[in-house]
Design a protein around this motif. Structure first.
Motif, short mmCIF file in Angstrom:
data_model
loop_
_atom_site.label_atom_id
_atom_site.label_comp_id
_atom_site.label_asym_id
_atom_site.label_seq_id
_atom_site.Cartn_x
_atom_site.Cartn_y
_atom_site.Cartn_z
N ASP A 15 -2.42 -93.58 20.64
CA ASP A 15 -3.12 -95.22 20.69
C ASP A 15 -2.73 -96.15 22.01
N ASN A 18 -3.23 -94.62 25.06
CA ASN A 18 -5.39 -94.58 24.98
C ASN A 18 -5.34 -95.75 26.24
N ILE A 19 -4.66 -96.71 25.23
CA ILE A 19 -4.91 -98.11 25.85
C ILE A 19 -4.60 -98.25 27.59
N SER A 21 -4.22 -95.59 29.14
CA SER A 21 -5.18 -95.42 30.73
C SER A 21 -6.69 -96.02 30.46
N ARG A 22 -7.26 -96.75 29.28
CA ARG A 22 -8.43 -97.56 29.76
C ARG A 22 -7.57 -98.24 30.18
N MET A 23 -6.68 -98.87 30.19
CA MET A 23 -6.54 -100.47 30.86
C MET A 23 -6.28 -100.24 32.21
N ASN A 24 -6.26 -98.54 32.91
CA ASN A 24 -6.12 -98.50 34.03
C ASN A 24 -4.68 -98.87 35.02
N GLN A 65 -4.97 -107.88 34.76
CA GLN A 65 -4.55 -106.65 34.46
C GLN A 65 -3.59 -107.72 32.58
N ALA A 72 -5.28 -105.53 24.44
CA ALA A 72 -5.95 -104.57 23.77
C ALA A 72 -4.48 -103.78 22.63
#
Length: 100
Positions: A15, A18-19, A21-24, A65, A72
């Motif tokens: 999890d 994934n955060i 990655s999603r937040m670059n 960011q 998140a």
């Protein structure tokens, strides 16, 4: 720039990744196995009496960011990770060598 420091139960590693990655968030440093004790999660000492362990990571991100990343992590904390444990800290970065 901001330093985001996240401590979490190793059971939610996917999890957290994934955060990121999603937040670059492309660069981070991770401590894969930490022992400790929290107020709501109790001890995680990786023993038969106190099983489990935590992980931690830090990432330096642009100011823009930082809030979405903290939001998140808070959403994960409020949802699926409520029982597992996750906490994030945001600190200012006054200086650093190299480029972000």
């Amino acid at each position: 720039m901001k330093l985001i420091f996240i401590v979490y139960n190793i059971s939610i590693e996917e999890d957290v990744q994934n955060i990121l990655s999603r937040m670059n968030v492309q660069c981070f440093t991770q401590w894969p196995r930490l022992l400790g004790k929290g107020i709501t999660t109790g001890p995680r000492m990786d023993t038969s009496v106190w099983p489990g362990a935590n992980s931690a990571l830090m990432a330096v991100v642009e100011d823009s960011q930082a809030k979405p990343l903290m939001d998140a992590v808070q959403a994960l904390r409020d949802g699926a990770a409520k029982r597992e444990g996750i906490k994030a800290f945001q600190l200012p970065v006054e200086a650093m060598t190299g480029n972000l």
